[in-house]
Design a protein around this motif. Structure first.
Motif, PDB file in Angstrom:
ATOM      1  N   THR A   1      -3.415  -7.449  -7.337  1.00 53.48           N
ATOM      2  CA  THR A   1      -4.248  -6.353  -6.548  1.00 53.48           C
ATOM      3  C   THR A   1      -3.218  -5.272  -7.577  1.00 53.48           C
ATOM      4  O   THR A   1      -2.555  -4.756  -8.472  1.00 53.48           O
ATOM      5  CB  THR A   1      -3.644  -6.757  -5.556  1.00 53.48           C
ATOM      6  OG1 THR A   1      -2.367  -5.981  -5.545  1.00 53.48           O
ATOM      7  CG2 THR A   1      -3.780  -7.642  -5.182  1.00 53.48           C
ATOM      8  N   THR A   2      -4.881  -4.502  -7.279  1.00 58.53           N
ATOM      9  CA  THR A   2      -4.344  -3.190  -7.531  1.00 58.53           C
ATOM     10  C   THR A   2      -4.758  -1.893  -6.825  1.00 58.53           C
ATOM     11  O   THR A   2      -6.636  -2.355  -5.852  1.00 58.53           O
ATOM     12  CB  THR A   2      -5.624  -2.715  -8.716  1.00 58.53           C
ATOM     13  OG1 THR A   2      -4.585  -3.401 -10.130  1.00 58.53           O
ATOM     14  CG2 THR A   2      -5.410  -1.210  -8.972  1.00 58.53           C
ATOM     15  N   GLN A   3      -5.002  -0.900  -6.708  1.00 60.43           N
ATOM     16  CA  GLN A   3      -5.347   0.119  -5.765  1.00 60.43           C
ATOM     17  C   GLN A   3      -4.469   1.068  -5.895  1.00 60.43           C
ATOM     18  O   GLN A   3      -3.571   1.970  -6.375  1.00 60.43           O
ATOM     19  CB  GLN A   3      -4.623  -0.375  -3.882  1.00 60.43           C
ATOM     20  CG  GLN A   3      -4.618   0.571  -2.616  1.00 60.43           C
ATOM     21  CD  GLN A   3      -3.930   0.033  -1.501  1.00 60.43           C
ATOM     22  OE1 GLN A   3      -3.319  -0.362  -1.410  1.00 60.43           O
ATOM     23  NE2 GLN A   3      -5.021   0.568  -0.309  1.00 60.43           N
ATOM     24  N   GLN A   4      -6.635   1.702  -5.262  1.00 63.62           N
ATOM     25  CA  GLN A   4      -5.945   3.870  -6.151  1.00 63.62           C
ATOM     26  C   GLN A   4      -4.985   4.436  -4.936  1.00 63.62           C
ATOM     27  O   GLN A   4      -4.702   3.200  -4.128  1.00 63.62           O
ATOM     28  CB  GLN A   4      -6.637   4.387  -5.733  1.00 63.62           C
ATOM     29  CG  GLN A   4      -8.194   4.174  -6.988  1.00 63.62           C
ATOM     30  CD  GLN A   4      -7.970   4.162  -8.454  1.00 63.62           C
ATOM     31  OE1 GLN A   4      -7.230   5.376  -9.022  1.00 63.62           O
ATOM     32  NE2 GLN A   4      -7.798   3.253  -9.206  1.00 63.62           N
TER      33      GLN A   4
ATOM     34  N   PHE B   1      -2.032   4.558  -8.759  1.00 61.83           N
ATOM     35  CA  PHE B   1      -2.773   3.641  -8.951  1.00 61.83           C
ATOM     36  C   PHE B   1      -1.107   2.899  -8.068  1.00 61.83           C
ATOM     37  O   PHE B   1      -0.136   2.764  -8.386  1.00 61.83           O
ATOM     38  CB  PHE B   1      -3.209   2.218  -9.843  1.00 61.83           C
ATOM     39  CG  PHE B   1      -2.306   2.627 -10.684  1.00 61.83           C
ATOM     40  CD1 PHE B   1      -1.777   0.911 -10.835  1.00 61.83           C
ATOM     41  CD2 PHE B   1      -2.691   2.937 -11.778  1.00 61.83           C
ATOM     42  CE1 PHE B   1      -1.654   0.621 -11.889  1.00 61.83           C
ATOM     43  CE2 PHE B   1      -1.819   2.935 -13.409  1.00 61.83           C
ATOM     44  CZ  PHE B   1      -1.086   2.111 -13.466  1.00 61.83           C
TER      45      PHE B   1
ATOM     46  N   GLY C   1      -1.333   4.050  -1.046  1.00 62.34           N
ATOM     47  CA  GLY C   1      -2.771   3.748  -1.193  1.00 62.34           C
ATOM     48  C   GLY C   1      -3.668   4.328  -0.316  1.00 62.34           C
ATOM     49  O   GLY C   1      -3.589   4.958   0.715  1.00 62.34           O
TER      50      GLY C   1
ATOM     51  N   SER D   1       0.392  -1.129  -0.071  1.00 61.91           N
ATOM     52  CA  SER D   1       0.137  -0.314   0.262  1.00 61.91           C
ATOM     53  C   SER D   1       1.020   1.505  -0.175  1.00 61.91           C
ATOM     54  O   SER D   1       0.033   2.572   0.093  1.00 61.91           O
ATOM     55  CB  SER D   1      -0.409   0.124   1.664  1.00 61.91           C
ATOM     56  OG  SER D   1      -1.633  -1.036   1.529  1.00 61.91           O
TER      57      SER D   1
ATOM     58  N   SER E   1       0.149  -1.095  -7.987  1.00 62.15           N
ATOM     59  CA  SER E   1      -0.282  -2.717  -8.042  1.00 62.15           C
ATOM     60  C   SER E   1       0.457  -4.403  -8.165  1.00 62.15           C
ATOM     61  O   SER E   1       1.911  -3.688  -8.782  1.00 62.15           O
ATOM     62  CB  SER E   1      -0.576  -2.912 -10.122  1.00 62.15           C
ATOM     63  OG  SER E   1      -0.667  -4.104 -10.491  1.00 62.15           O
TER      64      SER E   1
ATOM     65  N   THR F   1     -10.330   0.579  -1.062  1.00 66.02           N
ATOM     66  CA  THR F   1     -10.452  -0.488  -1.306  1.00 66.02           C
ATOM     67  C   THR F   1      -8.560  -0.968  -1.869  1.00 66.02           C
ATOM     68  O   THR F   1      -9.173  -0.673  -3.479  1.00 66.02           O
ATOM     69  CB  THR F   1     -11.089  -1.151  -1.916  1.00 66.02           C
ATOM     70  OG1 THR F   1     -12.626  -0.684  -0.237  1.00 66.02           O
ATOM     71  CG2 THR F   1     -11.918  -2.625  -1.419  1.00 66.02           C
ATOM     72  N   VAL F   2      -8.324  -2.575  -1.968  1.00 66.04           N
ATOM     73  CA  VAL F   2      -7.870  -3.048  -2.208  1.00 66.04           C
ATOM     74  C   VAL F   2      -7.949  -4.495  -3.003  1.00 66.04           C
ATOM     75  O   VAL F   2      -8.825  -4.739  -2.789  1.00 66.04           O
ATOM     76  CB  VAL F   2      -6.647  -3.881  -1.746  1.00 66.04           C
ATOM     77  CG1 VAL F   2      -5.384  -4.344  -2.767  1.00 66.04           C
ATOM     78  CG2 VAL F   2      -5.673  -2.733  -0.746  1.00 66.04           C
ATOM     79  N   GLU F   3      -8.487  -4.163  -4.889  1.00 61.01           N
ATOM     80  CA  GLU F   3      -8.807  -4.690  -5.512  1.00 61.01           C
ATOM     81  C   GLU F   3      -8.443  -5.948  -5.944  1.00 61.01           C
ATOM     82  O   GLU F   3      -6.954  -5.690  -6.093  1.00 61.01           O
ATOM     83  CB  GLU F   3      -9.684  -4.138  -6.893  1.00 61.01           C
ATOM     84  CG  GLU F   3     -10.692  -2.861  -6.684  1.00 61.01           C
ATOM     85  CD  GLU F   3     -10.395  -1.900  -7.504  1.00 61.01           C
ATOM     86  OE1 GLU F   3     -10.979  -2.077  -8.731  1.00 61.01           O
ATOM     87  OE2 GLU F   3     -11.052  -0.659  -7.356  1.00 61.01           O
TER      88      GLU F   3
END
Length: 193
Positions: free
Chosen positions: A161-164, A177, A133, A109, A179, A136-138
């Motif tokens: 995983t991807t997180q804004q 993001f 980060g 994150s 990733s 939510t972690v997608e």
């Protein structure tokens, strides 16, 4: 197994006939096949930010992006790109560059990276960026398989995983993001020998 009342001559003829049939089956059978197997496992850690804007008069579009991540050879690198295009005058300018990182600290994150990046226009830019980060972690993934019977089989899988994120440092971006992904690929190529 011996049939009642069979003579040794009949048995020899039967065995000779079976051997002849087996020999002709071997001669008309398709050629032997061999298979080459290639397996690759990989992982990737990456952070990117980008900003784009359109001028108030609607003529000039500009964009800037920077990112840092792992490379296929196990090293890490940063990139920077910037472009401007004026559709009213038809003029544009862009520059791009990438360089190995001086620092790359990836912690799911949070990412911190630094590098001095030489650019395509002959200048250079020092980047010191931190992605933090947010939200939510997608998580996602996919598996695919391609088959061409008798010739080729390929199986690919990837999870990630991807997180804004928000970016601070020498640049700031509207969109960012973080990733991380792992994957594997296996190919089996069948060839006639």
């Amino acid at each position: 197994m011996r049939a009642p009342n069979s003579s040794p001559r009949t048995r020899v003829a039967t065995i000779a006939g079976l051997l002849a049939a087996l020999g002709s089956a071997i001669l008309v059978a398709p050629p032997a096949s061999a298979a080459a197997v290639l397996q690759v496992h990989y992982s990737s850690e990456f952070a990117q930010g980008y900003t784009s804007a359109l001028s108030a008069d609607g003529c000039t579009y500009s964009s800037t992006a920077a990112g840092a991540g792992t490379m296929y050879d196990g090293g890490t690198a940063m990139f920077y790109s910037s472009s401007t295009y004026n559709k009213c005058t038809g003029e544009g300018y862009s520059t791009y560059g990438e360089a190995p990182t001086e620092l790359f600290d990836f912690a799911r994150s949070s990412v911190h990276a630094t590098a001095t990046v030489p650019l395509s226009d002959g200048t250079e830019i020092y980047l010191d960026l931190t992605w933090q980060g947010t939200g939510t972690v997608e998580r996602g993934g996919s598996i695919s398989r391609d088959i061409l019977p008798g010739q080729f089989v390929q199986r690919n899988s990837i999870r990630g995983t991807t997180q804004q994120a928000v970016v601070t440092g020498t640049l700031s971006f509207e969109n960012a993001f973080i990733s991380a992904s792992t994957g594997s690929s296996m190919q089996v190529i069948i060839s006639n020998v």
